[in-house]
Scaffold this motif. Sequence first.
Motif, short mmCIF file in Angstrom:
data_model
loop_
_atom_site.label_atom_id
_atom_site.label_comp_id
_atom_site.label_asym_id
_atom_site.label_seq_id
_atom_site.Cartn_x
_atom_site.Cartn_y
_atom_site.Cartn_z
N LEU A 178 0.68 -1.41 -0.05
CA LEU A 178 -0.14 0.06 -0.15
C LEU A 178 0.98 1.23 0.06
N THR A 179 0.50 2.33 -0.62
CA THR A 179 1.07 3.51 -0.49
C THR A 179 0.99 4.24 0.74
N LEU A 180 1.75 5.11 0.93
CA LEU A 180 1.83 5.84 2.36
C LEU A 180 0.26 6.62 2.36
N GLU A 181 -0.28 7.15 1.53
CA GLU A 181 -1.39 7.66 1.37
C GLU A 181 -2.49 6.87 1.76
N ALA A 182 -2.47 5.39 1.29
CA ALA A 182 -3.34 4.50 1.65
C ALA A 182 -3.28 4.09 3.18
N ILE A 183 -2.12 4.10 3.51
CA ILE A 183 -1.91 3.29 4.77
C ILE A 183 -2.31 4.54 5.80
N GLY A 184 -2.09 5.83 5.63
CA GLY A 184 -2.68 7.24 6.39
C GLY A 184 -4.07 7.04 6.51
N VAL A 185 -4.93 6.55 5.65
CA VAL A 185 -6.12 6.51 5.64
C VAL A 185 -6.65 5.38 6.59
N ARG A 186 -5.99 4.31 6.34
CA ARG A 186 -6.23 3.04 7.10
C ARG A 186 -6.04 3.15 8.68
N VAL A 187 -5.04 4.14 8.99
CA VAL A 187 -4.68 4.27 10.42
C VAL A 187 -5.16 5.39 10.97
N GLY A 188 -5.90 6.40 10.41
CA GLY A 188 -6.59 7.36 10.67
C GLY A 188 -5.75 8.50 10.78
N ILE A 189 -4.63 8.82 9.89
CA ILE A 189 -3.80 9.86 9.56
C ILE A 189 -3.77 10.05 7.92
N PRO A 190 -4.85 10.64 7.55
CA PRO A 190 -4.85 10.71 5.96
C PRO A 190 -4.01 11.72 5.39
N ASP A 191 -3.40 12.60 6.08
CA ASP A 191 -2.35 13.66 5.54
C ASP A 191 -1.04 12.58 5.70
N ALA A 192 -0.68 12.40 4.45
CA ALA A 192 0.54 11.70 4.32
C ALA A 192 1.89 12.26 4.82
N ASN A 193 1.94 13.62 4.73
CA ASN A 193 3.06 14.50 5.08
C ASN A 193 3.22 14.42 6.65
N TYR A 194 2.11 14.49 7.28
CA TYR A 194 2.05 14.42 8.70
C TYR A 194 2.44 12.87 9.20
N LEU A 195 1.73 12.07 8.59
CA LEU A 195 2.04 10.70 8.92
C LEU A 195 3.56 10.42 8.82
N SER A 196 4.25 10.73 7.67
CA SER A 196 5.62 10.61 7.57
C SER A 196 6.48 11.41 8.68
N ARG A 197 6.13 12.52 8.99
CA ARG A 197 6.67 13.13 10.29
C ARG A 197 6.44 12.56 11.45
N LEU A 198 5.45 12.14 11.82
CA LEU A 198 5.05 11.39 13.11
C LEU A 198 5.72 10.20 12.97
N PHE A 199 5.82 9.50 11.91
CA PHE A 199 6.45 8.03 11.95
C PHE A 199 8.08 8.22 12.22
N ALA A 200 8.65 9.48 11.47
CA ALA A 200 9.93 9.45 11.74
C ALA A 200 10.43 9.77 13.07
N LYS A 201 9.32 10.70 13.73
CA LYS A 201 9.59 11.19 15.16
C LYS A 201 9.67 9.88 16.11
N VAL A 202 8.67 8.98 15.94
CA VAL A 202 8.70 7.97 16.53
C VAL A 202 9.56 6.69 16.44
N GLU A 203 9.81 6.57 15.11
CA GLU A 203 10.87 5.19 14.94
C GLU A 203 12.29 5.79 14.45
N GLY A 204 12.51 6.90 14.29
CA GLY A 204 13.68 7.45 13.96
C GLY A 204 14.16 7.27 12.37
N VAL A 205 13.40 6.70 11.72
CA VAL A 205 13.59 6.70 10.25
C VAL A 205 12.24 7.12 9.36
N SER A 206 12.32 7.23 8.30
CA SER A 206 11.26 7.63 7.53
C SER A 206 10.42 6.33 7.10
N PRO A 207 9.12 6.30 6.73
CA PRO A 207 8.42 5.20 6.38
C PRO A 207 9.00 4.45 5.33
#
Length: 291
Positions: A250-279
Amino acid sequence: MEESLFHGSLVSSRRIVYTPSTFAKENLLHLQETGSLKATNPHTSGRVGLSSFLFFIVRSGSGSLSYEGREVPLRAGDCIFLNCEERYSHTTAENLWELLWAHFDSATMPGIYKKYRERGGSPVFHPKDLSPFVSCLEALYAAAGSDDYIRDMRINEILARLLCLLMEESWHPENGSSQGTKTETAVLVKEYLDGHYAQKITLDGLASRYFVNKYYLTRIFKDRYGTTIMGYLSSLRIGEAKRLLRFTDLTLEAIGVRVGIPDANYLSRLFAKVEGVSPSVYRRSWQGKKA
């Protein structure tokens, strides 16, 4: 006052004064001393400014504890958990007591003790079931006296188990109807988040749903689970995003919809903050694909 704790002509005791390895002192929960005693005469013992944490159990007899400016009576079955940087003393009554104890420490212990107290843990408590606490102290004594080549790791494991028991003991939702209501509300909120994290969720919406003030709701949730509501929600969403990145295309956009964060840019920033790497880096590392 007898300045040396738990020994001298006023008690009969067995003890192990333990010397942990440098590795244990720097990295593990480590033991300093453990043992048991039977008072042979009434006496008072105390300390202040000791870099240690003390846990002891009154197996029989009675006495009192002076700690944090309070005098607390002690009886058989009581457990005592103290920060020995603070001044304390304890006195056996005419009904001479028997004690089990352990002194221990680690770099993380000040924070752990602070959390224990924030959760409502008391320096003195009387558990319904004393046996797990006794078992831990007996296991510590056995481990400290053994020739196990990973003895410090064994001791770390036992001390961690003791701290888990203490943390469990610090939370008593059954004590009082208001406390029970707090716990029930926090549990209901967690269950709702577990099942609806993909939906739009706000503190205001949760407060309205459970008929409580949002600031109060935030506090009781953190008291119960050790994290904020939005922090827990983010961990749920990132956890599911990690699963989808690893096991789907799945694309990051599609994953964002699945997890409740439809803004892919915000999801990418949050993911990197939590995991230390980009999606994308996370996906490649787990799927074995080269950049």
